[in-house]
Design a protein around this motif. Structure first.
Motif, PDB file in Angstrom:
ATOM      1  N   UNK A  45       0.843  -1.198   0.000  1.00  8.37           N
ATOM      2  CA  UNK A  45       0.000   0.000   0.000  1.00  8.37           C
ATOM      3  C   UNK A  45       0.876   1.246   0.000  1.00  8.37           C
ATOM      4  N   UNK A  46       0.723   2.054  -1.034  1.00 11.87           N
ATOM      5  CA  UNK A  46       1.626   3.192  -1.251  1.00 11.87           C
ATOM      6  C   UNK A  46       0.823   4.496  -1.211  1.00 11.87           C
ATOM      7  N   UNK A  47       1.367   5.549  -0.564  1.00  9.74           N
ATOM      8  CA  UNK A  47       0.625   6.820  -0.498  1.00  9.74           C
ATOM      9  C   UNK A  47       0.383   7.388  -1.898  1.00  9.74           C
ATOM     10  N   UNK A  48      -0.851   7.849  -2.158  1.00 10.89           N
ATOM     11  CA  UNK A  48      -1.121   8.371  -3.507  1.00 10.89           C
ATOM     12  C   UNK A  48      -0.519   9.759  -3.705  1.00 10.89           C
ATOM     13  N   UNK A  49      -0.218  10.449  -2.587  1.00  7.69           N
ATOM     14  CA  UNK A  49       0.328  11.801  -2.731  1.00  7.69           C
ATOM     15  C   UNK A  49       1.848  11.819  -2.638  1.00  7.69           C
ATOM     16  N   UNK A  50       2.492  10.657  -2.561  1.00  9.17           N
ATOM     17  CA  UNK A  50       3.960  10.604  -2.507  1.00  9.17           C
ATOM     18  C   UNK A  50       4.538  11.046  -1.179  1.00  9.17           C
ATOM     19  N   UNK A  51       3.690  11.384  -0.225  1.00  9.03           N
ATOM     20  CA  UNK A  51       4.183  11.841   1.086  1.00  9.03           C
ATOM     21  C   UNK A  51       4.760  10.664   1.877  1.00  9.03           C
ATOM     22  N   UNK A  52       5.761  10.925   2.752  1.00 12.51           N
ATOM     23  CA  UNK A  52       6.291   9.824   3.561  1.00 12.51           C
ATOM     24  C   UNK A  52       5.234   9.281   4.521  1.00 12.51           C
ATOM     25  N   UNK A  53       5.323   8.012   4.799  1.00 10.00           N
ATOM     26  CA  UNK A  53       4.386   7.379   5.721  1.00 10.00           C
ATOM     27  C   UNK A  53       4.838   7.594   7.161  1.00 10.00           C
ATOM     28  N   UNK A  54       3.921   7.609   8.106  1.00 15.98           N
ATOM     29  CA  UNK A  54       4.332   7.650   9.508  1.00 15.98           C
ATOM     30  C   UNK A  54       5.221   6.445   9.825  1.00 15.98           C
ATOM     31  N   UNK A  55       6.230   6.636  10.696  1.00 10.15           N
ATOM     32  CA  UNK A  55       7.106   5.513  11.052  1.00 10.15           C
ATOM     33  C   UNK A  55       6.294   4.350  11.607  1.00 10.15           C
ATOM     34  N   UNK A  56       6.788   3.141  11.374  1.00  7.42           N
ATOM     35  CA  UNK A  56       6.090   1.941  11.855  1.00  7.42           C
ATOM     36  C   UNK A  56       7.062   1.113  12.678  1.00  7.42           C
ATOM     37  N   UNK A  57       6.655   0.817  13.917  1.00  2.15           N
ATOM     38  CA  UNK A  57       7.493  -0.031  14.791  1.00  2.15           C
ATOM     39  C   UNK A  57       7.153  -1.495  14.547  1.00  2.15           C
ATOM     40  N   UNK A  58       8.093  -2.394  14.870  1.00  8.27           N
ATOM     41  CA  UNK A  58       7.751  -3.818  14.812  1.00  8.27           C
ATOM     42  C   UNK A  58       6.559  -4.095  15.720  1.00  8.27           C
ATOM     43  N   UNK A  59       5.618  -4.889  15.234  1.00  7.59           N
ATOM     44  CA  UNK A  59       4.440  -5.236  16.039  1.00  7.59           C
ATOM     45  C   UNK A  59       3.259  -4.311  15.825  1.00  7.59           C
ATOM     46  N   UNK A  60       3.453  -3.218  15.085  1.00  6.30           N
ATOM     47  CA  UNK A  60       2.345  -2.269  14.934  1.00  6.30           C
ATOM     48  C   UNK A  60       1.389  -2.718  13.832  1.00  6.30           C
ATOM     49  N   UNK A  61       0.201  -2.130  13.865  1.00  5.08           N
ATOM     50  CA  UNK A  61      -0.786  -2.482  12.851  1.00  5.08           C
ATOM     51  C   UNK A  61      -1.430  -1.225  12.285  1.00  5.08           C
ATOM     52  N   UNK A  62      -2.152  -1.407  11.205  1.00  4.03           N
ATOM     53  CA  UNK A  62      -2.903  -0.292  10.614  1.00  4.03           C
ATOM     54  C   UNK A  62      -4.368  -0.705  10.524  1.00  4.03           C
ATOM     55  N   UNK A  63      -5.217   0.310  10.407  1.00  4.05           N
ATOM     56  CA  UNK A  63      -6.642   0.049  10.192  1.00  4.05           C
ATOM     57  C   UNK A  63      -6.946   0.364   8.737  1.00  4.05           C
ATOM     58  N   UNK A  64      -7.561  -0.566   8.056  1.00  2.00           N
ATOM     59  CA  UNK A  64      -7.916  -0.376   6.649  1.00  2.00           C
ATOM     60  C   UNK A  64      -9.431  -0.363   6.517  1.00  2.00           C
ATOM     61  N   UNK A  65      -9.955   0.609   5.790  1.00  2.00           N
ATOM     62  CA  UNK A  65     -11.363   0.545   5.401  1.00  2.00           C
ATOM     63  C   UNK A  65     -11.409  -0.259   4.101  1.00  2.00           C
ATOM     64  N   UNK A  66     -11.949  -1.435   4.187  1.00  3.32           N
ATOM     65  CA  UNK A  66     -11.931  -2.331   3.023  1.00  3.32           C
ATOM     66  C   UNK A  66     -12.895  -1.791   1.961  1.00  3.32           C
ATOM     67  N   UNK A  67     -12.795  -2.284   0.730  1.00  2.00           N
ATOM     68  CA  UNK A  67     -13.696  -1.777  -0.318  1.00  2.00           C
ATOM     69  C   UNK A  67     -15.170  -1.916   0.044  1.00  2.00           C
ATOM     70  N   UNK A  68     -15.526  -2.854   0.921  1.00  5.42           N
ATOM     71  CA  UNK A  68     -16.935  -3.014   1.310  1.00  5.42           C
ATOM     72  C   UNK A  68     -17.348  -2.001   2.373  1.00  5.42           C
ATOM     73  N   UNK A  69     -16.378  -1.234   2.902  1.00  7.19           N
ATOM     74  CA  UNK A  69     -16.694  -0.233   3.927  1.00  7.19           C
ATOM     75  C   UNK A  69     -16.419  -0.691   5.343  1.00  7.19           C
ATOM     76  N   UNK A  70     -15.976  -1.925   5.522  1.00 10.63           N
ATOM     77  CA  UNK A  70     -15.684  -2.430   6.865  1.00 10.63           C
ATOM     78  C   UNK A  70     -14.300  -1.942   7.317  1.00 10.63           C
TER      79      UNK A  70
END
Ligand code: FES
Length: 309
Positions: free
Chosen positions: A20-45
């Motif tokens: 998953x790559x930023x569409x605006x080319x901006x750097x992503x927030x740093x990610x530590x080992x063990x961290x997770x992200x929340x994704x809104x899936x295409x179905x809206x969940x």
């Protein structure tokens, strides 16, 4: 933030990897080992997924998603609808499974729970720290990142294939019988975490860490639509069969605090005054269930609920 699926590949018959790559080319927030992200899936969940790689200046986030058998809105939607070029809403959140800074580590991962463990192993290796990994999977074909982990860890990894029939279970007792100076990090199915919990009761406090959050499938095939009424305003909102109450509230402009969104942390607790609830959380005490509901996972048993908000 908006991230685009720029690549995906099949890791196992059930697990897909998404870049998953930023569409605006901006750097992503740093990610530590063990961290997770929340994704809104295409179905809206909204679903949480552990990051496979960590770092301060990642060009993309990588997640590995297992298609759960009863999935409707989460992993099924990602597998079937998140194609290369799909843009997704992604949020970062606090790392609830952080790797401590100095100690030796025993990493235990089962199934798709290997993703944060893999991320931790990479960090430990990069820092030259001592660590061991135990990876439990049903078979080589179903073990995501098995080759990569073997290459990374060499003799420090034990990969155990159980064939899924319960006949060839890994015996943790040799590993856990005598507490060491290591910290244990464990992520996997509930049965694995319960086993490790049971085998480490005699380890010193604070030495054993679990990834309590798992990307569980909240929505089930048998779920149906119902309505909720907000007692204070009288507003009625429809909760579709493939959405949670929390998602339906947000879709209708009502922000409501949440954290785990898997029914474990207790943040989304809410009183209800009418209707019967199908309680699916792990947070409420039995005596609370007659008038309290966790909005992130629980549903109406009938077709209507009145919430005291
Ligand atoms: S957000 Fe954690 S229990 Fe609902």
């Amino acid at each position: 933030m908006k991230l685009q699926v720029t690549a995906r590949r099949t890791l196992t018959p059930e697990i897909e990897e998404f870049i998953l790559t930023p569409i605006d080319g901006q750097p992503l927030p740093p990610a530590e080992p063990g961290s997770h992200i929340s994704i809104t899936t295409p179905s809206g969940a909204h679903r949480y997924y552990s990051l496979v790689y960590s770092g301060d200046s990642l060009g993309a986030y990588t997640v590995a998603i297992k298609k759960e058998p009863n999935s409707r809105g989460g992993s099924k939607s990602m597998h079937e609808q998140a194609t290369v070029s799909t843009v997704l809403d992604v949020e970062t959140s606090e790392n609830e499974f952080p790797l401590g800074p100095k100690h030796d580590a025993l990493l235990i991962g089962g199934g798709i729970g290997i993703t944060p463990i893999y991320s931790m192993a990479q960090q430990l290796k990069a820092e030259g720290r001592k660590f061991r990994v135990v990876y439990l999977a049903r078979s080589y074909e179903k073990a995501a990142y098995a080759d990569e982990l073997q290459k990374l860890c060499g003799d420090a990894i034990t990969i155990h294939y159980s064939a899924g029939d319960g006949a060839d279970v890994f015996d943790f007792w040799d590993l856990l019988m005598t507490p060491t100076q290591e910290h244990i990090y464990c992520c996997g199915p509930t049965s694995l975490m319960e086993e490790v919990k049971g085998g480490t009761g005699h380890w010193p406090d604070g030495r054993v860490h679990f990834e309590e959050f798992m990307p569980v499938e909240i929505i089930r095939d048998s779920d149906t639509e119902f309505t909720i009424e907000l007692a204070k305003s009288g507003e009625t909102i429809t909760v579709p069969a493939d959405h949670t109450i929390l998602e339906a509230l947000r879709a209708n402009g009502h922000d409501f605090s949440s954290s785990c969104e898997t029914g474990t942390c207790g943040t989304c607790k809410c009183k209800y005054t009418e209707g019967e609830v199908d309680h699916r959380d792990l947070a409420l005490m039995d005596d609370e269930k007659s008038d309290t509901i966790m909005l992130c996972v629980s549903r109406a048993k009938g077709d209507h609920l009145v919430l005291d908000i």
